[in-house]
Design a protein around this motif. Structure first.
Motif, PDB file in Angstrom:
ATOM      1  N   ASP A 130      -3.718  17.824  -0.397  1.00 53.60           N
ATOM      2  CA  ASP A 130      -2.913  17.125   0.610  1.00 53.60           C
ATOM      3  C   ASP A 130      -3.554  15.814   1.042  1.00 53.60           C
ATOM      4  OD1 ASP A 130      -0.994  19.099   0.581  1.00 53.60           O
ATOM      5  OD2 ASP A 130      -1.837  20.184   2.294  1.00 53.60           O
ATOM      6  N   THR A 131      -4.864  15.849   1.292  1.00 55.09           N
ATOM      7  CA  THR A 131      -5.531  14.618   1.722  1.00 55.09           C
ATOM      8  C   THR A 131      -5.614  13.611   0.591  1.00 55.09           C
ATOM      9  OG1 THR A 131      -7.692  15.610   1.295  1.00 55.09           O
ATOM     10  CG2 THR A 131      -6.901  15.698   3.554  1.00 55.09           C
ATOM     11  N   ARG A 132      -5.822  14.102  -0.640  1.00 56.57           N
ATOM     12  CA  ARG A 132      -5.876  13.198  -1.792  1.00 56.57           C
ATOM     13  C   ARG A 132      -4.530  12.507  -1.982  1.00 56.57           C
ATOM     14  NH1 ARG A 132      -8.310  16.325  -5.331  1.00 56.57           N
ATOM     15  NH2 ARG A 132      -6.440  17.486  -5.825  1.00 56.57           N
ATOM     16  N   GLU A 133      -3.441  13.273  -1.882  1.00 59.69           N
ATOM     17  CA  GLU A 133      -2.110  12.702  -2.057  1.00 59.69           C
ATOM     18  C   GLU A 133      -1.826  11.664  -0.969  1.00 59.69           C
ATOM     19  OE1 GLU A 133       2.484  14.204  -2.603  1.00 59.69           O
ATOM     20  OE2 GLU A 133       1.116  15.424  -1.414  1.00 59.69           O
ATOM     21  N   ALA A 134      -2.168  11.980   0.271  1.00 59.17           N
ATOM     22  CA  ALA A 134      -1.930  11.048   1.374  1.00 59.17           C
ATOM     23  C   ALA A 134      -2.719   9.759   1.178  1.00 59.17           C
ATOM     24  CB  ALA A 134      -2.309  11.710   2.697  1.00 59.17           C
ATOM     25  N   LEU A 135      -3.976   9.893   0.808  1.00 56.74           N
ATOM     26  CA  LEU A 135      -4.819   8.709   0.599  1.00 56.74           C
ATOM     27  C   LEU A 135      -4.281   7.829  -0.519  1.00 56.74           C
ATOM     28  CD1 LEU A 135      -7.487   7.254   1.370  1.00 56.74           C
ATOM     29  CD2 LEU A 135      -8.555   8.552  -0.459  1.00 56.74           C
ATOM     30  N   LEU A 136      -3.912   8.440  -1.623  1.00 52.80           N
ATOM     31  CA  LEU A 136      -3.419   7.663  -2.769  1.00 52.80           C
ATOM     32  C   LEU A 136      -2.077   6.995  -2.474  1.00 52.80           C
ATOM     33  CD1 LEU A 136      -4.439   9.976  -5.746  1.00 52.80           C
ATOM     34  CD2 LEU A 136      -5.532   7.868  -4.989  1.00 52.80           C
ATOM     35  N   LEU A 137      -1.210   7.680  -1.748  1.00 52.81           N
ATOM     36  CA  LEU A 137       0.085   7.083  -1.423  1.00 52.81           C
ATOM     37  C   LEU A 137      -0.069   5.848  -0.540  1.00 52.81           C
ATOM     38  CD1 LEU A 137       2.337  10.210  -0.791  1.00 52.81           C
ATOM     39  CD2 LEU A 137       2.529   8.573  -2.669  1.00 52.81           C
ATOM     40  N   VAL A 138      -0.985   5.920   0.412  1.00 53.01           N
ATOM     41  CA  VAL A 138      -1.143   4.807   1.354  1.00 53.01           C
ATOM     42  C   VAL A 138      -1.989   3.685   0.762  1.00 53.01           C
ATOM     43  CG1 VAL A 138      -2.105   4.163   3.601  1.00 53.01           C
ATOM     44  CG2 VAL A 138      -0.787   6.263   3.369  1.00 53.01           C
ATOM     45  N   THR A 139      -3.102   4.030   0.108  1.00 49.46           N
ATOM     46  CA  THR A 139      -4.008   2.976  -0.362  1.00 49.46           C
ATOM     47  C   THR A 139      -3.626   2.420  -1.720  1.00 49.46           C
ATOM     48  OG1 THR A 139      -5.526   4.627  -1.257  1.00 49.46           O
ATOM     49  CG2 THR A 139      -5.962   3.827   0.974  1.00 49.46           C
ATOM     50  N   VAL A 140      -3.352   3.282  -2.672  1.00 57.63           N
ATOM     51  CA  VAL A 140      -3.084   2.810  -4.033  1.00 57.63           C
ATOM     52  C   VAL A 140      -1.634   2.361  -4.199  1.00 57.63           C
ATOM     53  CG1 VAL A 140      -3.092   3.454  -6.462  1.00 57.63           C
ATOM     54  CG2 VAL A 140      -4.911   4.265  -4.968  1.00 57.63           C
ATOM     55  N   SER A 141      -0.715   3.195  -3.733  1.00 54.70           N
ATOM     56  CA  SER A 141       0.704   2.858  -3.893  1.00 54.70           C
ATOM     57  C   SER A 141       1.165   1.801  -2.909  1.00 54.70           C
ATOM     58  CB  SER A 141       1.562   4.111  -3.731  1.00 54.70           C
ATOM     59  OG  SER A 141       1.251   5.049  -4.730  1.00 54.70           O
ATOM     60  N   GLU A 144       6.740   5.906   5.165  1.00 57.19           N
ATOM     61  CA  GLU A 144       7.269   6.176   3.815  1.00 57.19           C
ATOM     62  C   GLU A 144       6.490   7.306   3.144  1.00 57.19           C
ATOM     63  OE1 GLU A 144       8.754   1.684   2.550  1.00 57.19           O
ATOM     64  OE2 GLU A 144       6.678   2.280   2.206  1.00 57.19           O
ATOM     65  N   ALA A 145       5.179   7.274   3.287  1.00 57.80           N
ATOM     66  CA  ALA A 145       4.360   8.326   2.687  1.00 57.80           C
ATOM     67  C   ALA A 145       4.613   9.662   3.359  1.00 57.80           C
ATOM     68  CB  ALA A 145       2.890   7.950   2.787  1.00 57.80           C
ATOM     69  N   ALA A 146       4.845   9.659   4.674  1.00 60.01           N
ATOM     70  CA  ALA A 146       5.138  10.896   5.393  1.00 60.01           C
ATOM     71  C   ALA A 146       6.449  11.509   4.908  1.00 60.01           C
ATOM     72  CB  ALA A 146       5.179  10.640   6.887  1.00 60.01           C
ATOM     73  N   GLU A 147       7.431  10.673   4.635  1.00 64.02           N
ATOM     74  CA  GLU A 147       8.703  11.175   4.088  1.00 64.02           C
ATOM     75  C   GLU A 147       8.488  11.853   2.737  1.00 64.02           C
ATOM     76  OE1 GLU A 147      12.122   8.608   3.824  1.00 64.02           O
ATOM     77  OE2 GLU A 147      11.610   7.687   5.757  1.00 64.02           O
ATOM     78  N   LEU A 148       7.701  11.226   1.873  1.00 67.20           N
ATOM     79  CA  LEU A 148       7.446  11.811   0.559  1.00 67.20           C
ATOM     80  C   LEU A 148       6.678  13.126   0.653  1.00 67.20           C
ATOM     81  CD1 LEU A 148       6.488   8.674  -1.564  1.00 67.20           C
ATOM     82  CD2 LEU A 148       8.502  10.103  -1.823  1.00 67.20           C
ATOM     83  N   CYS A 149       5.753  13.201   1.602  1.00 69.28           N
ATOM     84  CA  CYS A 149       4.946  14.419   1.770  1.00 69.28           C
ATOM     85  C   CYS A 149       5.649  15.472   2.623  1.00 69.28           C
ATOM     86  CB  CYS A 149       3.603  14.071   2.414  1.00 69.28           C
ATOM     87  SG  CYS A 149       2.537  13.099   1.357  1.00 69.28           S
ATOM     88  N   ARG A 150       6.771  15.078   3.215  1.00 72.26           N
ATOM     89  CA  ARG A 150       7.537  15.973   4.082  1.00 72.26           C
ATOM     90  C   ARG A 150       6.686  16.484   5.240  1.00 72.26           C
ATOM     91  NH1 ARG A 150       9.987  18.936  -0.987  1.00 72.26           N
ATOM     92  NH2 ARG A 150      11.491  17.366  -1.591  1.00 72.26           N
ATOM     93  N   CYS A 151       6.082  15.539   5.948  1.00 74.08           N
ATOM     94  CA  CYS A 151       5.285  15.885   7.113  1.00 74.08           C
ATOM     95  C   CYS A 151       5.457  14.780   8.157  1.00 74.08           C
ATOM     96  CB  CYS A 151       3.814  16.065   6.753  1.00 74.08           C
ATOM     97  SG  CYS A 151       2.983  14.568   6.205  1.00 74.08           S
ATOM     98  N   ALA A 152       4.924  15.022   9.339  1.00 70.92           N
ATOM     99  CA  ALA A 152       5.006  14.035  10.419  1.00 70.92           C
ATOM    100  C   ALA A 152       4.070  12.858  10.127  1.00 70.92           C
ATOM    101  CB  ALA A 152       4.633  14.687  11.741  1.00 70.92           C
ATOM    102  N   VAL A 153       4.393  11.716  10.696  1.00 70.05           N
ATOM    103  CA  VAL A 153       3.584  10.513  10.487  1.00 70.05           C
ATOM    104  C   VAL A 153       2.169  10.726  11.021  1.00 70.05           C
ATOM    105  CG1 VAL A 153       3.364   8.047  11.022  1.00 70.05           C
ATOM    106  CG2 VAL A 153       5.601   9.009  10.522  1.00 70.05           C
TER     107      VAL A 153
END
Length: 87
Positions: free
Chosen positions: A48-59, A65-74
């Motif tokens: 979960d943390t790896r996905e969040a980090l990569l979505l925000v920093t790399v993508s 937007e990343a919260a929507e993809l992960c289906r969690c709160a901002v």
């Protein structure tokens, strides 16, 4: 005799070291080591943390937007990214 004469002619005298300084190149393995360390650090994170980090920093996605993809709160996503950066 001729071979030695040719070598002497081909030899460049570089008294001040300017020519030699131009021949220096950076070590090629530094980026490889840094890349390996990055991969190890990413593997140490939870999925979960790896996905969040990569979505925000790399993508380059915003937190919302990343919260929507992960289906969690901002706020949850911000917390995950913060924990990932700290680790």
């Amino acid at each position: 005799f001729l071979s030695q004469l040719q070598r002497r002619r081909a030899t460049l005298q570089d008294v001040d070291g300017k020519f030699a300084a131009g021949l220096v190149s950076a070590a090629g393995q530094d980026w490889r080591m840094a890349y390996g360390e990055l991969l190890e650090a990413l593997q140490a994170l939870t999925p979960d943390t790896r996905e969040a980090l990569l979505l925000v920093t790399v993508s380059g996605l915003s937190y919302s937007e990343a919260a929507e993809l992960c289906r969690c709160a901002v706020g949850t996503l911000k917390s995950r990214v913060n924990r990932a950066r700290a680790q």
